[in-house]
Structures are given as C-alpha cells and as structure tokens.
Write a protein that holds these residues in place. Structure first.
Motif, PDB file in Angstrom:
ATOM      1  N   ILE A  51       3.104   0.312   3.069  1.00 25.51           N
ATOM      2  CA  ILE A  51       2.658  -0.637   4.074  1.00 25.51           C
ATOM      3  C   ILE A  51       2.483  -2.013   3.447  1.00 25.51           C
ATOM      4  O   ILE A  51       1.717  -2.191   2.486  1.00 25.51           O
ATOM      5  CB  ILE A  51       1.331  -0.174   4.709  1.00 25.51           C
ATOM      6  N   ALA A  52       3.206  -3.005   3.975  1.00 27.31           N
ATOM      7  CA  ALA A  52       3.041  -4.389   3.534  1.00 27.31           C
ATOM      8  C   ALA A  52       1.781  -4.975   4.157  1.00 27.31           C
ATOM      9  O   ALA A  52       1.451  -4.694   5.313  1.00 27.31           O
ATOM     10  CB  ALA A  52       4.257  -5.216   3.939  1.00 27.31           C
ATOM     11  N   ASN A  53       1.056  -5.780   3.380  1.00 28.12           N
ATOM     12  CA  ASN A  53      -0.195  -6.383   3.841  1.00 28.12           C
ATOM     13  C   ASN A  53      -1.117  -5.307   4.420  1.00 28.12           C
ATOM     14  O   ASN A  53      -1.635  -5.425   5.523  1.00 28.12           O
ATOM     15  CB  ASN A  53       0.083  -7.476   4.876  1.00 28.12           C
ATOM     16  N   GLY A  54      -1.330  -4.277   3.648  1.00 23.99           N
ATOM     17  CA  GLY A  54      -2.064  -3.103   4.110  1.00 23.99           C
ATOM     18  C   GLY A  54      -3.570  -3.215   3.969  1.00 23.99           C
ATOM     19  O   GLY A  54      -4.108  -4.172   3.382  1.00 23.99           O
ATOM     20  N   LEU A  83       0.851  -1.185   0.000  1.00 19.52           N
ATOM     21  CA  LEU A  83       0.000   0.000   0.000  1.00 19.52           C
ATOM     22  C   LEU A  83       0.891   1.241   0.000  1.00 19.52           C
ATOM     23  O   LEU A  83       1.588   1.523   0.980  1.00 19.52           O
ATOM     24  CB  LEU A  83      -0.914  -0.010   1.230  1.00 19.52           C
ATOM     25  N   VAL A  84       0.898   1.966  -1.108  1.00 20.90           N
ATOM     26  CA  VAL A  84       1.725   3.160  -1.274  1.00 20.90           C
ATOM     27  C   VAL A  84       0.880   4.361  -0.860  1.00 20.90           C
ATOM     28  O   VAL A  84      -0.010   4.788  -1.601  1.00 20.90           O
ATOM     29  CB  VAL A  84       2.193   3.321  -2.736  1.00 20.90           C
ATOM     30  N   THR A  85       1.132   4.914   0.309  1.00 22.59           N
ATOM     31  CA  THR A  85       0.238   5.943   0.828  1.00 22.59           C
ATOM     32  C   THR A  85       0.510   7.335   0.261  1.00 22.59           C
ATOM     33  O   THR A  85      -0.396   8.141   0.141  1.00 22.59           O
ATOM     34  CB  THR A  85       0.342   6.024   2.358  1.00 22.59           C
ATOM     35  N   SER A 145      -5.396  -9.007  -2.335  1.00 23.88           N
ATOM     36  CA  SER A 145      -4.166  -9.793  -2.287  1.00 23.88           C
ATOM     37  C   SER A 145      -3.496  -9.752  -3.659  1.00 23.88           C
ATOM     38  O   SER A 145      -4.165  -9.792  -4.695  1.00 23.88           O
ATOM     39  CB  SER A 145      -4.475 -11.256  -1.927  1.00 23.88           C
ATOM     40  N   GLY A 146      -2.181  -9.675  -3.656  1.00 23.04           N
ATOM     41  CA  GLY A 146      -1.463  -9.683  -4.925  1.00 23.04           C
ATOM     42  C   GLY A 146      -1.593  -8.401  -5.717  1.00 23.04           C
ATOM     43  O   GLY A 146      -1.403  -8.407  -6.942  1.00 23.04           O
ATOM     44  N   HIS A 147      -1.891  -7.297  -5.038  1.00 25.45           N
ATOM     45  CA  HIS A 147      -1.992  -6.002  -5.699  1.00 25.45           C
ATOM     46  C   HIS A 147      -1.076  -4.983  -5.026  1.00 25.45           C
ATOM     47  O   HIS A 147      -0.849  -5.039  -3.813  1.00 25.45           O
ATOM     48  CB  HIS A 147      -3.418  -5.446  -5.636  1.00 25.45           C
ATOM     49  N   VAL A 148      -0.577  -4.046  -5.816  1.00 27.85           N
ATOM     50  CA  VAL A 148       0.028  -2.840  -5.276  1.00 27.85           C
ATOM     51  C   VAL A 148      -0.981  -1.714  -5.479  1.00 27.85           C
ATOM     52  O   VAL A 148      -1.553  -1.566  -6.563  1.00 27.85           O
ATOM     53  CB  VAL A 148       1.400  -2.530  -5.926  1.00 27.85           C
ATOM     54  N   VAL A 149      -1.222  -0.960  -4.424  1.00 27.43           N
ATOM     55  CA  VAL A 149      -2.237   0.102  -4.433  1.00 27.43           C
ATOM     56  C   VAL A 149      -1.548   1.440  -4.204  1.00 27.43           C
ATOM     57  O   VAL A 149      -0.684   1.567  -3.325  1.00 27.43           O
ATOM     58  CB  VAL A 149      -3.298  -0.146  -3.342  1.00 27.43           C
ATOM     59  N   LEU A 150      -1.928   2.431  -4.990  1.00 27.86           N
ATOM     60  CA  LEU A 150      -1.380   3.777  -4.820  1.00 27.86           C
ATOM     61  C   LEU A 150      -2.496   4.794  -4.977  1.00 27.86           C
ATOM     62  O   LEU A 150      -3.587   4.473  -5.475  1.00 27.86           O
ATOM     63  CB  LEU A 150      -0.262   4.045  -5.823  1.00 27.86           C
ATOM     64  N   PRO A 151      -2.258   6.041  -4.536  1.00 29.71           N
ATOM     65  CA  PRO A 151      -3.283   7.065  -4.737  1.00 29.71           C
ATOM     66  C   PRO A 151      -3.612   7.212  -6.218  1.00 29.71           C
ATOM     67  O   PRO A 151      -2.751   7.016  -7.087  1.00 29.71           O
ATOM     68  CB  PRO A 151      -2.618   8.343  -4.205  1.00 29.71           C
TER      69      PRO A 151
END
Length: 450
Positions: free
Chosen positions: A22-25, A12-14, A54-60
């Motif tokens: 954040i890993a496992n966000g 999770l890229v805040t 799961s298995g995703h990278v999330v960003l704004p």
C-alpha cells in the motif's frame, strides 16, 4: 495500552493473503493488536498517539526460526572447519558456560536480531553445564521485549556411547524429560499473541538417542507444544544416520514420529527428493540457514524444491558462531542469492525471500497471529528509512530493495504494540554497556581464565 496510529508510510508491505503493498499507507493499533490497515482516510478517528513514517518502508516483523544465542560469545573461531570438526573444537569452550553467560549472550543476540527488523525468534539451547537453565534466556527475552519461543534442547549421547559431544556436557535422559516437562508447565503460553512459548528440542540425531527422540515427541504432544531439532545438515550428518540407525535422515525422522505440522527441522541441506516430498505431504517445517550452511561448507539446501513440494519453510540465522552475524534481513538476502547460484536467476525472488522471513517463519512456528500486517494480527513490524545510502537508486521498488540492497538496521521496530526501536536506537537496553559486558564474558570463556 493507548491507541497508536502510524501514518504516511511510503510503502506498507502487508504480507496479507492478497500480498497488498500500500502506497502512503497507515495502520491503527489498539492494545497491541492491529485494528485497521489501509490509507489514512480508512483509519478510525482519535488515536492517542500518532507517528509519521513518511519516507519509510514498513513490513511485518521478521521471524527467526533457528538460533543458538550463546554462540555469540564465540564468533570467528574454528574458521575453516566443517560441522563435526567445528563442534569438536567449540564443545570444550562451551563447557565453561554459566547462567550469566547465557543471559548476557542471549540479550546481545536478541538486540542484534531486533535491530535487523526481527520481532519473533526461537532459540535452541541444547547445552546446560554448570548453573545454566532455560530461564536465563527467558529473562533476557522478557527484559528486551522480544516475542520468544524458547527451545529446551538437550544432548544425551556422548563420545563413550558413539555420539559427538564430550561425556562431560551430556545429560541423563530422564532428567532431560523432567526438565522439559517443568519448563512447559511453568512458562508455555498457548494463547493468541503469546510473548513466550516453550519448544521441545533434542539437539540432533548424533547427540541423543532415538528413544529420547520418541519420548520427547510424546511429551510435547501431550502438552500440544512444538518440536524442533537439527536434521541432514551435511554429508557427515547423513553418514552418521546411515551407520548408526541404518536410515536416511528423513526415514529416521518419520520412524521417530518427527514429521507433521507441529515439527520443524533446522538445515535439511541433504534431504533427497523423497524426503522433501515426505515433508511436503506431512507439512513438516524446515528452517533454512543459508549463511551457516555456506560458512561450514555444508551445501545448498533445495529450498525451491521444498517450497514447491508444499513444505513449510522459514529462515534462521543459526548460531552466531557458525554464521557470525544475527541479521535476519541479511539472511533473506543470502537465501535469495544462494538459490540462484546454481544457474537459475529466478530461482527465488526478493518477495519470496521476504515471505520466508515473515509468513513462512510464522507457519514454521505454528503461529497465525504474526507474520502479516492485517486486522487481528499482533502489532509487530519494522520500518526502514528510504533516505539512507542502501536504498539510493532503488526507490522504484523499495520492497525488493529491502532484500537486494539490505539496509543495515531498522529505524523503527514495534513488538506487541510496544516501541522497541526508535530512530534506530534500541529502547529497552543500554546497548553499549551490554556489548562491553558481553565482551568481558567472551574473553574469559575463550581463554578459560576467569
């Protein structure tokens, strides 16, 4: 709006003030606003809906600060010309634009942006032939669900007065100012989390008078709305400013009242050190459009210098006829690479490029409610699958891989808490039907045989 929990996010890229990754966000969202950010055990209980990422990278959600969406109708034309020659080739084609063409092209361009992970965009509509109005774009944004800054552009100085565009497509300056006032009063939403804002945006120094620039600035500030234009895009642009106004572009902007935190300029490729310092001191915004600048051989904007001078810098895909694409994550990659090509492989990092595409863009647009994933921010985000070919071999740093490896499209996009893309499919428009309609319009527009 029901509460929403996003859980098991790989990374999770805040982009928050601490730049946490954040890993496992997890994220908890209520009424379109982020309420909690962290790990699953830090989330409030009892969400109405839960989505496993799961298995995703999330960003704004990415933020696009400069576009001309109508140009999606005229891609891959004037393939080997610089800016002024390119414009002279395309102006006659664009003179045939209609309200329907603007609406359909805007919707297509917005779809392309959203699929690339973009959730907020400005658009600079500066040509109003036939029955075209700014409402044509506004309707498209409202239907597709994009957070939108509609820039009421204008051209008033035609060829007969020493400008670049044909006289047939320029407008009377009093009429321009009246319509700018009209759309501000009708549509501008100054509130937090606004989905629609209006921008005052005379096209460029070579298409409007300096008097219109000053009057437009005064009008915008009387309503507390932002100002936008093109500036210092290439050598011919600078030569025009020196010949007609006796000033360099930065001097012209300062003299016309076009510096400050409520202003942003597109391109700024040819600003010199003094002008960059001026924009840094005044916190004037700059939209960097690397692909367009390369396509038209305009040059390399001094983005590293701009950042270091404390100017506000964001990214833009620019018009789809001078970029020929509307992929904002791809634009972040181009921005990173273009700063390096002059000999410094550390000139712009992947994370700095993502910052420009998120927090940087928010600052350019004057927003403090988008661009980061933190409590109190709008629930705008994009998620990319990590099991696709683009990420293979890069899972040791999926954040940098977003830029270096550039996945094709987002898998999941949320705008204002609303799911707009799910499983890679746009939920708010029939994309195949839209592409077919768009191509029909493009064909008659280019051929002139409607």
């Amino acid at each position: 709006m029901p509460t929403l929990l996003l859980k098991n996010i790989h990374t999770l890229v805040t982009m928050d003030d601490a730049r946490r990754e954040i890993a496992n966000g997890a994220l908890f969202i209520r009424d379109g606003v982020i309420e909690a950010v962290g790990t699953l055990d830090e989330m409030p209980p009892g969400a109405d809906r839960t989505i496993d990422l799961s298995g995703h990278v999330v960003l704004p959600g990415l933020i696009n600060t400069h576009h001309h969406m109508f140009q999606s109708l005229t891609r891959a034309l004037a393939q080997d010309l610089e800016l002024f020659g390119w414009l002279r080739t395309l102006y006659p084609i664009w003179s045939r634009l209609t309200g329907e063409a603007i609406y359909v092209s805007a919707k297509l361009a917005m779809a392309e942006l959203i699929l690339s992970g973009c959730t907020t965009s400005s658009d600079h509509l500066y040509i109003y032939p036939n029955d075209v109005t700014l409402e044509d774009e506004i309707r498209a944004a409202q239907e597709i669900g994009l957070r939108f800054h509609a820039a009421r552009g204008a051209m008033s100085v035609g060829e007969s007065k020493g400008g670049l565009p044909p006289d047939s497509i320029v407008e009377d300056e009093e009429a321009i100012l009246r319509d700018m006032r009209r759309v501000i009063e009708a549509y501008h939403d100054a509130g937090r989390y606004a989905m629609l804002r209006i921008v005052v945006a005379p096209c460029s120094p070579f298409t409007v008078s300096q008097n219109l620039m000053r009057e437009a600035a005064a009008l915008a500030r009387s309503y507390d709305v932002h100002l936008h234009t093109h500036l210092a895009e290439n050598d011919n642009d600078v030569a025009y400013s020196l010949e007609v106004f006796g000033q360099r572009p930065g001097e012209y902007a300062q003299d016309a009242g076009w510096v400050g935190t409520d202003v942003w300029h597109a391109h700024c490729v040819k600003l010199n050190d003094d002008e960059v310092d001026l924009f840094g001191r005044t916190r004037t915004g700059i939209c960097h459009c690397p692909s367009s600048n390369m396509r038209l051989a305009s040059g390399i904007a001094p983005v590293r210098r701009m950042i270091d001078a404390n100017a506000r810098v964001g990214l833009g895909v620019d018009g789809s006829a001078s970029n020929d694409s509307g992929h904002l994550l791809g634009e972040a990659r181009q921005a990173m690479l273009l700063q390096r090509v002059q000999g410094n492989p550390a000139a712009l990092s992947a994370r700095e490029a993502l910052y420009l595409a998120t927090r940087g863009g928010a600052a350019v647009l004057g927003r403090d409610d988008v661009g980061a994933l933190a409590p109190g921010m709008a629930a705008d985000l994009a998620a990319f699958r990590l099991d696709q070919a683009a990420f293979a071999g890069a899972l040791h740093d999926p954040v940098a891989a977003l830029v270096f490896c550039q996945p094709a499209n987002a898998d999941f996009v949320l705008i204002n808490g609303r799911i707009v893309v799910s499983d890679g499919v746009l939920q708010t428009v029939d994309l195949l039907a839209l592409v077919e309609q768009h191509n029909r319009i493009s064909t008659w527009l280019i051929r002139g045989d409607r």
